[in-house]
Motif scaffolding. Structure first.
Motif, mmCIF file in Angstrom:
data_model
loop_
_atom_site.group_PDB
_atom_site.id
_atom_site.type_symbol
_atom_site.label_atom_id
_atom_site.label_comp_id
_atom_site.label_asym_id
_atom_site.label_seq_id
_atom_site.Cartn_x
_atom_site.Cartn_y
_atom_site.Cartn_z
ATOM 1 N N ARG A 1 0.734 -1.201 0.175
ATOM 2 C CA ARG A 1 0.053 -0.503 0.227
ATOM 3 C C ARG A 1 0.900 1.301 -0.323
ATOM 4 O O ARG A 1 1.927 1.329 0.358
ATOM 5 C CB ARG A 1 -0.880 0.024 1.026
ATOM 6 C CG ARG A 1 -2.131 0.937 1.147
ATOM 7 C CD ARG A 1 -2.883 0.639 1.943
ATOM 8 N NE ARG A 1 -3.921 1.913 2.199
ATOM 9 C CZ ARG A 1 -5.168 1.183 2.462
ATOM 10 N NH1 ARG A 1 -5.850 -0.074 2.564
ATOM 11 N NH2 ARG A 1 -6.226 2.072 2.713
ATOM 12 N N LEU A 2 1.068 2.325 -0.785
ATOM 13 C CA LEU A 2 1.641 3.045 -0.953
ATOM 14 C C LEU A 2 1.507 4.511 -0.111
ATOM 15 O O LEU A 2 2.419 4.815 0.452
ATOM 16 C CB LEU A 2 1.365 4.193 -2.606
ATOM 17 C CG LEU A 2 1.451 3.186 -3.466
ATOM 18 C CD1 LEU A 2 1.167 3.743 -5.111
ATOM 19 C CD2 LEU A 2 2.632 3.401 -3.940
ATOM 20 N N ASP A 3 0.226 4.536 0.269
ATOM 21 C CA ASP A 3 0.244 6.007 1.633
ATOM 22 C C ASP A 3 0.524 5.248 2.821
ATOM 23 O O ASP A 3 0.199 6.047 3.577
ATOM 24 C CB ASP A 3 -1.430 5.809 0.733
ATOM 25 C CG ASP A 3 -2.631 5.101 1.575
ATOM 26 O OD1 ASP A 3 -2.568 3.798 2.212
ATOM 27 O OD2 ASP A 3 -3.863 5.287 1.841
ATOM 28 N N THR A 4 0.797 3.686 3.095
ATOM 29 C CA THR A 4 0.763 3.233 4.783
ATOM 30 C C THR A 4 2.301 3.131 4.384
ATOM 31 O O THR A 4 3.488 3.913 5.430
ATOM 32 C CB THR A 4 -0.354 2.606 4.919
ATOM 33 O OG1 THR A 4 0.028 1.663 4.186
ATOM 34 C CG2 THR A 4 -1.619 3.420 5.085
ATOM 35 N N GLY B 1 -2.100 -5.846 -2.883
ATOM 36 C CA GLY B 1 -2.999 -5.007 -1.684
ATOM 37 C C GLY B 1 -3.892 -3.857 -2.587
ATOM 38 O O GLY B 1 -4.452 -5.330 -3.559
ATOM 39 N N ILE B 2 -4.632 -3.280 -1.664
ATOM 40 C CA ILE B 2 -5.177 -1.910 -2.344
ATOM 41 C C ILE B 2 -4.866 -1.774 -3.411
ATOM 42 O O ILE B 2 -4.845 -1.354 -4.863
ATOM 43 C CB ILE B 2 -5.436 -1.144 -1.234
ATOM 44 C CG1 ILE B 2 -6.191 -1.781 -0.076
ATOM 45 C CG2 ILE B 2 -6.290 0.294 -1.911
ATOM 46 C CD1 ILE B 2 -7.253 -2.278 -0.134
ATOM 47 N N ASP B 3 -3.129 -1.948 -3.074
ATOM 48 C CA ASP B 3 -3.356 -0.494 -4.886
ATOM 49 C C ASP B 3 -2.276 -1.548 -5.969
ATOM 50 O O ASP B 3 -1.934 -2.437 -5.835
ATOM 51 C CB ASP B 3 -1.405 0.535 -4.296
ATOM 52 C CG ASP B 3 -2.025 1.103 -3.218
ATOM 53 O OD1 ASP B 3 -3.130 1.847 -3.672
ATOM 54 O OD2 ASP B 3 -1.631 1.959 -2.581
ATOM 55 N N ARG B 4 -2.630 -0.735 -6.736
ATOM 56 C CA ARG B 4 -2.121 -1.930 -8.304
ATOM 57 C C ARG B 4 -0.950 -0.841 -8.693
ATOM 58 O O ARG B 4 -0.392 0.208 -8.555
ATOM 59 C CB ARG B 4 -3.003 -2.241 -9.064
ATOM 60 C CG ARG B 4 -4.551 -2.835 -8.359
ATOM 61 C CD ARG B 4 -3.560 -4.230 -7.728
ATOM 62 N NE ARG B 4 -5.062 -5.394 -7.424
ATOM 63 C CZ ARG B 4 -4.676 -6.324 -6.458
ATOM 64 N NH1 ARG B 4 -3.453 -6.585 -6.175
ATOM 65 N NH2 ARG B 4 -5.735 -7.328 -5.658
ATOM 66 N N ALA B 5 -0.596 -1.554 -10.324
ATOM 67 C CA ALA B 5 0.683 -0.323 -11.301
ATOM 68 C C ALA B 5 0.171 0.828 -11.731
ATOM 69 O O ALA B 5 0.919 1.109 -11.132
ATOM 70 C CB ALA B 5 0.151 -1.509 -12.552
#
Length: 186
Positions: free
Chosen positions: A147-150, A168-172
């Motif tokens: 996850r990018l934001d965490t 997880g939540i974030d993808r390419a």
């Protein structure tokens, strides 16, 4: 994040303080290990509030936190009230049936009632990364996250290398669009 929350709590209250818990037994266990007393009621005049995620947290627990935090000054008061520590601010969590509200969503409900933000122990804030580095004696840690934001933002804030996995939540698509503060090393 409960262990990192304890480090923050140690800086805010005296040993043996009474802490109102919103969340699961993991937080209670960590508090008791460190000699804190635990309550689930604002009527007990707690010295601090620690809020973490548990699927059973509902309105009553969120209300108890608000009552405790507003006891010495509400949202329209000059008083800041007792310390409030959130284990994490994850807005969502992936579960078997899809994406569900996370602890950040529950913290936001309390924030709306009390007019202030908690100290945050978990990602993307640095206490959880510092706790992990200390616990494992890591000299050059690599944070692996999905996850990018965490995960990735937190690693960058803590000065640690990071690797992104797409499970997880974030993808390419989100990875390619990430700004410099949320871009992984690998």
């Amino acid at each position: 994040s409960p262990q990192a929350a304890m480090s923050l709590l140690d800086e805010q209250v005296a040993p043996g303080a009474l802490v109102l818990v919103v969340g699961g037994e993991g937080i209670v266990t960590e508090l008791e290990k460190r000699g804190y007393r635990v309550t689930r009621s604002a009527d007990d005049a707690p010295d601090a509030v620690v809020q973490g995620f548990a699927p059973e947290v509902g309105w009553r627990e969120l209300a108890e936190a608000a009552f405790a935090l507003n006891a010495h000054g509400g949202p329209h008061s000059e008083a800041t009230g007792i310390p409030w520590i959130a284990t994490n601010m994850d807005w969502t969590i992936p579960v078997a049936r899809g994406i569900a509200p996370g602890n950040g969503t529950l913290v936001s409900a309390v924030h709306t009632a009390v007019g202030r933000f908690p100290l945050v122990a978990g990602k993307p804030e640095t206490p959880i990364f510092e706790e992990a580095r200390r616990r494992f004696g890591a000299e050059r840690p690599l944070v692996v996250g999905d996850r990018l934001d965490t995960d990735i933002l937190g690693a960058n804030r803590a000065g640690m290398s990071s690797a992104m996995v797409l499970t997880g939540i974030d993808r390419a698509k989100q990875l390619l669009a990430a700004d410099a503060t949320s871009r992984p090393d690998f």
